[in-house]
Design an enzyme around this catalytic site. Structure first.
Site, PDB file in Angstrom:
ATOM      1  N   LYS A  73       3.178  25.598 -22.972  1.00 35.32           N
ATOM      2  CA  LYS A  73       3.379  26.160 -24.314  1.00 35.32           C
ATOM      3  C   LYS A  73       2.265  27.157 -24.642  1.00 35.32           C
ATOM      4  O   LYS A  73       1.105  26.942 -24.268  1.00 35.32           O
ATOM      5  CB  LYS A  73       3.396  25.023 -25.348  1.00 35.32           C
ATOM      6  CG  LYS A  73       3.815  25.447 -26.753  1.00 35.32           C
ATOM      7  CD  LYS A  73       3.910  24.236 -27.677  1.00 35.32           C
ATOM      8  CE  LYS A  73       4.282  24.605 -29.092  1.00 35.32           C
ATOM      9  NZ  LYS A  73       4.350  23.439 -29.996  1.00 35.32           N
ATOM     10  N   SER A 148       8.591  23.107 -32.733  1.00 34.33           N
ATOM     11  CA  SER A 148       8.111  24.411 -32.338  1.00 34.33           C
ATOM     12  C   SER A 148       8.044  24.623 -30.825  1.00 34.33           C
ATOM     13  O   SER A 148       7.960  25.765 -30.382  1.00 34.33           O
ATOM     14  CB  SER A 148       6.725  24.647 -32.918  1.00 34.33           C
ATOM     15  OG  SER A 148       5.775  23.784 -32.321  1.00 34.33           O
ATOM     16  N   SER A 172       7.131  18.568 -33.049  1.00 35.86           N
ATOM     17  CA  SER A 172       7.352  19.786 -32.259  1.00 35.86           C
ATOM     18  C   SER A 172       7.632  19.571 -30.775  1.00 35.86           C
ATOM     19  O   SER A 172       8.057  20.511 -30.097  1.00 35.86           O
ATOM     20  CB  SER A 172       6.156  20.722 -32.399  1.00 35.86           C
ATOM     21  OG  SER A 172       6.202  21.387 -33.635  1.00 35.86           O
TER      22      SER A 172
END
Lengths: 479, 98
Positions: A73, A148, A172
């Site tokens: 990420k 997210s 997330s």
């Protein structure tokens, strides 16, 4: 021939027997990125990944993760590889050191394929607040992938890489894992070092593994967990995350909070969870419906704690040390112009609210009060774990919905995290496990919440459900 | 609905500027969130204990050994305006222009 959809033990044997090389896996991952067209990545690491794969040809295959591609990420620092947190304010930022989790996966000789797309600064639940455009859901391209950690979830779902790292502040990791039909775990706060993670809310953030099955999830967690002298909230636990995988669950005690099965939750999602509960009861699990106090305050609680911490953490983006720097006549103008141009709407909204509730007498009225509610809610969770091994329910209130829905609704992204936020507040570990599809072929996730540092029990139940349901969660047309 | 002046004040706290075009949008959105947040004030809590972090770690002490972490050149790598070993910024103190 494709390899990345195989069980990793099979891939490991092929590597050991020299039937394939790490470069074959790297090439396959990049071919799949081309084919996928999902906007999973912000920055690719192609040149370096190929170089690293070739170097590994002369290294002994010493662990199960050896030579395997992983996606990281884009709020996790990677030395010399651009890291943006999906924000304009960091869109040319080159980290000068690796996050501890990145050092750890490199120690296992895993190969970083690229940095995955996400909501800006991990603020959002749809992937749509990214400065680099939204990621698509591999199961249905008009649906959100969740957020997210949107790119990480879509990447694993599409079988681009078997592994991805995400971060979870209010859901997330779990929410996009649920929407994309993969296994995502938020570890207990303190299990994984936060050193080198671009901070959002420091008392809530955790890094966690996102994978296509339970075993591989436990394996990746084993690789990244552990005390780090650079994160004083991290801890050595010495739990064998694999030890309960595949064991019988007869006599396991499970609680379902009534709040998690309320009218606010989509009926198809609840029905699917109930089907699994019936199966577990038939296999000898003891399941009770219970109440947990203060859960209904989770959203305002999160808004105070997370946005307060965010406003403080994001004060560092000032146009001076790194990132965007706008031309200005004086220092105040530099701060203002840089931040106004550099941050997107969701981020601006959140840091404004955070700054406001921490200012003057508001700190006492809102923030200090929230710390009390947080303590009380956490104590309620602890009481449940005095009697039960695990808490279960749905991960989310619904399945993935259409891209572009309610983008101007300031509360939407918070209400999406209704069931995931309480876990971060208490600092508990929790997983989203795929348990099937709704009538439109969209994945449904089950939430499995454990006691502090009892991830082994989560993997225990998750592996049992996974084996009994025996689902193929691969999106249509991918294999 | 919160006043425009208050939106400006909140934006000031976060070192952000809000254009006239955006004002209405932020007025509504900030009002929505702050209304939601007000629910926290009404919660009845029997006890006074607080929780700042889930971590229960005690202080950890490092050995008193000098280590090099980040070199000067690395530290300056991402700064847009530098001069020798320093980051430069626009004028900080108010006063007459030179």
């Amino acid at each position: 021939m494709t390899y990345l959809d195989l069980d990793i033990k099979e891939i490991n044997n092929l590597l050991k027997e020299k039937k394939i090389k790490p470069i074959d896996l790297v090439n396959e991952a990049f071919e799949k990125i081309e084919k996928s067209n999902l906007n999973c990545f912000i920055t690719l690491n192609k040149e370096e990944a190929i170089k690293q794969a070739k170097e590994l040809e002369n290294v002994e295959v010493d662990n199960l993760l050896f030579g395997l591609p992983i996606a990281v990420k884009d709020n996790i620092l990677t030395k010399n590889l651009r890291t943006t947190a999906a924000s304009h304010i960091l869109d040319d930022f080159i980290p000068i050191y690796d996050a501890t989790v990145v050092s750890k996966i490199k120690d296992k000789h895993m190969i970083i394929i690229g940095k995955t797309n996400m909501d800006e600064f991990a603020m959002g639940s749809t992937g749509e607040t990214s400065y680099f455009g939204n990621t698509l859901n591999p199961h249905n391209n008009i649906k959100i992938p969740g957020g997210s950690s949107s790119g990480s979830a879509a990447c694993v779902s599409f079988l681009i890489t078997p592994f991805a790292l995400g971060t979870d502040t209010g859901g997330s990791i779990r929410q996009p894992s649920s929407f994309c039909g993969i296994v995502g775990l938020k570890p207990t706060y303190g299990t994984v070092s936060r050193y080198g993670i671009i901070a959002f809310a420091s008392s809530l953030d955790q890094v966690g593994p996102m994978t296509k099955n339970v075993y591989e999830n436990a394996l990746l967690l084993s690789a990244i967990a552990g005390c780090d002298k650079n994160d004083l909230t991290s801890k050595d636990i010495n739990v064998d995350y694999m030890s309960l995988i595949g064991k019988d669950i007869n006599g396991i005690k499970i609680a379902i909070p009534n709040y998690y099965m309320s009218d606010a939750i989509d009926n198809e999602v609840k029905d699917k969870v109930k089907e699994v509960v019936e199966m577990l009861k038939n296999k000898g699990a003891i399941v009770d419906y219970i109440d947990i106090n203060y859960l209904k305050y989770a959203i305002p609680l999160y808004q105070v704690i997370a946005l307060g911490e965010a406003s403080s953490n994001l004060a560092r983006y000032d146009g001076v040390k790194y990132g965007l720097s706008c031309d200005a006549k004086n220092i105040d103008e530099l701060y203002r112009k840089t931040r106004t141009e550099g941050f997107g709407n969701e981020v601006k909204r959140r840091i404004m609210i955070g700054s406001y509730i921490l200012s003057g007498k508001n700190a006492q009225e809102y923030y200090y009060k929230a710390l009390k509610v947080r303590k009380a809610m956490t104590d309620s969770f602890k009481e449940v774990f005095d009697k039960y091994d695990l808490i279960i329910g749905p991960t989310n209130t619904s399945v993935a919905y259409d891209l572009g829905t309610k983008q101007d609704d300031a509360l939407k992204s918070f209400y999406d995290d209704l069931l995931t936020i309480p876990v971060n507040m208490a600092g508990l570990p929790a997983m989203s496990l795929p348990i099937g599809f709704n009538k439109d072929n969209l994945p449904i996730g089950m939430h499995i919440i454990g006691n502090y540092f009892k991830e082994d029990k989560i993997y225990w139940l998750a592996s049992f459900i996974e084996k009994n349901l025996n689902l193929d969660m691969t999106p249509k047309g991918v294999k | 609905m919160i006043e425009k002046e208050q939106v400006k004040h909140i934006a000031d706290l976060a070192k952000l500027s809000i254009s006239d075009d955006e004002m209405e949008k932020y007025q509504k959105q900030l009002t929505d969130i702050l209304t939601e947040i007000d629910k926290i004030v009404e919660v009845e809590i029997p006890e006074e204990n607080i929780m700042i972090s889930p971590s229960d770690n005690e202080n950890m002490y490092s050995d008193d050994i000098i280590e090099t972490h980040i070199s000067k050149s690395d530290a300056l790598l991402n700064a847009k305006h530098t001069r020798s070993d320093y980051i430069t910024v626009p004028r900080v103190l108010e006063g007459e222009e030179e």
